[in-house]
Design a protein around this motif. Sequence first.
Motif, PDB file in Angstrom:
ATOM      1  N   GLU A   1       3.062  -7.283  -2.785  1.00  0.00           N
ATOM      2  CA  GLU A   1       3.258  -6.243  -3.794  1.00  0.00           C
ATOM      3  C   GLU A   1       3.148  -4.852  -3.188  1.00  0.00           C
ATOM      4  N   THR A   2       2.218  -4.676  -2.277  1.00  0.00           N
ATOM      5  CA  THR A   2       2.035  -3.381  -1.618  1.00  0.00           C
ATOM      6  C   THR A   2       3.258  -3.023  -0.790  1.00  0.00           C
TER       7      THR A   2
ATOM      8  N   LEU B   1       6.332  -4.082  -1.278  1.00  0.00           N
ATOM      9  CA  LEU B   1       7.429  -3.785  -2.202  1.00  0.00           C
ATOM     10  C   LEU B   1       7.280  -2.386  -2.794  1.00  0.00           C
ATOM     11  N   ASP B   2       6.060  -2.015  -3.160  1.00  0.00           N
ATOM     12  CA  ASP B   2       5.818  -0.669  -3.685  1.00  0.00           C
ATOM     13  C   ASP B   2       6.146   0.382  -2.643  1.00  0.00           C
ATOM     14  N   GLU B   3       5.771   0.134  -1.396  1.00  0.00           N
ATOM     15  CA  GLU B   3       6.071   1.084  -0.326  1.00  0.00           C
ATOM     16  C   GLU B   3       7.580   1.237  -0.145  1.00  0.00           C
ATOM     17  N   ARG B   4       8.309   0.132  -0.180  1.00  0.00           N
ATOM     18  CA  ARG B   4       9.770   0.182  -0.046  1.00  0.00           C
ATOM     19  C   ARG B   4      10.395   0.954  -1.190  1.00  0.00           C
ATOM     20  N   LYS B   5       9.892   0.746  -2.417  1.00  0.00           N
ATOM     21  CA  LYS B   5      10.412   1.476  -3.573  1.00  0.00           C
ATOM     22  C   LYS B   5      10.155   2.968  -3.417  1.00  0.00           C
ATOM     23  N   ASN B   6       8.948   3.318  -2.984  1.00  0.00           N
ATOM     24  CA  ASN B   6       8.609   4.730  -2.796  1.00  0.00           C
ATOM     25  C   ASN B   6       9.480   5.373  -1.730  1.00  0.00           C
TER      26      ASN B   6
END
Length: 78
Positions: A24-25, A27-32
């Motif tokens: 999840e971390t 994926l969040d980094e990639r989205k950011n």
Amino acid sequence: MRNIETHTTKTGPDDAGLSLLFTETRLDERKNCAISVSVRMEALAMHITQNDMTGAEAAELLRREADRYEAESRGDWH
């Protein structure tokens, strides 16, 4: 000949939550990162339009931007 040391980590049922947290971390980094790039590209497009840049000038601006991203990926952004 290179010495390559490998490590094996045993995971069990208790590690599932930690693995999910890491996923999840990431994926969040990639989205950011995607949002940041999108915002930067929009700013560059506005700059190109507002300054009536030629195609060659816009291409040079994009080259400099690519260099900036490359330097950042190497950790040279200071």
